[in-house]
Design an enzyme around this catalytic site. Structure first.
Site, PDB file in Angstrom:
ATOM      1  N   CYS A  29       0.659  -0.904  -0.714  1.00 54.23           N
ATOM      2  CA  CYS A  29      -0.063  -0.263   0.347  1.00 54.23           C
ATOM      3  C   CYS A  29       0.668   1.765  -0.145  1.00 54.23           C
ATOM      4  CB  CYS A  29      -1.092  -0.036   1.358  1.00 54.23           C
ATOM      5  SG  CYS A  29      -1.817   1.369   1.795  1.00 54.23           S
TER       6      CYS A  29
ATOM      7  N   ASP B 159      -0.075  -5.693   0.185  1.00 54.06           N
ATOM      8  CA  ASP B 159      -1.304  -5.891  -0.375  1.00 54.06           C
ATOM      9  C   ASP B 159      -1.719  -7.392  -1.400  1.00 54.06           C
ATOM     10  OD1 ASP B 159      -3.380  -3.753   0.311  1.00 54.06           O
ATOM     11  OD2 ASP B 159      -2.006  -2.734  -1.005  1.00 54.06           O
TER      12      ASP B 159
END
Length: 153
Positions: A52, A59
């Protein structure tokens, strides 16, 4: 065979360090042995990760890349190294997915390409991102990408 590969400059068959970023990563291509035939090639990447760009938290996604090659195929080891380079890359889901699709199109000049990024939830909301180069080729079998809509994947 290894000598042929090293002379061709491919990463395949060679010790290759992990690239530090997608920009540093090198994608290799090889000649398509069937350039006169429309067919679909698929790469499924069930453990794609990036960071992120705001929090630095990881992620996770499943990527499905479908393409109808023309003169070139992507060499799979170089693709794995390129995709792995995103593990240290801070980028939003949309940016990662579309960036990968555009880089492959620039390298391969395929007859058609689509990428589906099926991202796991962040803050309770999954974000799925889809990009393609245009209309699919007529007569090419396009199977479902096989990743269900989010329901606790």
């Amino acid at each position: 065979m290894t000598d042929d590969l090293s002379r061709a400059g491919l990463q395949l068959g060679q010790p290759t360090p992990l690239p530090r970023s997608p920009e540093e990563a090198r994608l290799d291509r090889v000649p398509n042995p069937h350039p006169d035939t429309d067919y679909l090639a698929r790469f499924t990447v069930p453990e794609f990760t990036s960071l992120c760009p705001v929090t630095g938290q990881p992620d996770f996604a499943t990527l499905v890349i479908d393409y109808v090659p023309d003169r070139w195929l992507v060499e799979s080891k170089s693709l794995k190294l390129y995709l792995t380079s995103f593990r240290n890359e801070g980028a939003f889901h949309e940016d990662c997915t579309v960036k990968i699709g555009k880089r492959l199109v620039a390298l391969l000049e395929p007859r058609w390409l689509r990428i589906g990024g099926y991202w796991y939830p962040r803050g309770g909301i999954p974000i799925d991102v889809f990009w393609q180069t245009g209309e699919p080729r007529q007569g090419v079998w396009l199977p479902d990408q096989g990743v269900p809509a989010y329901r606790a994947r």
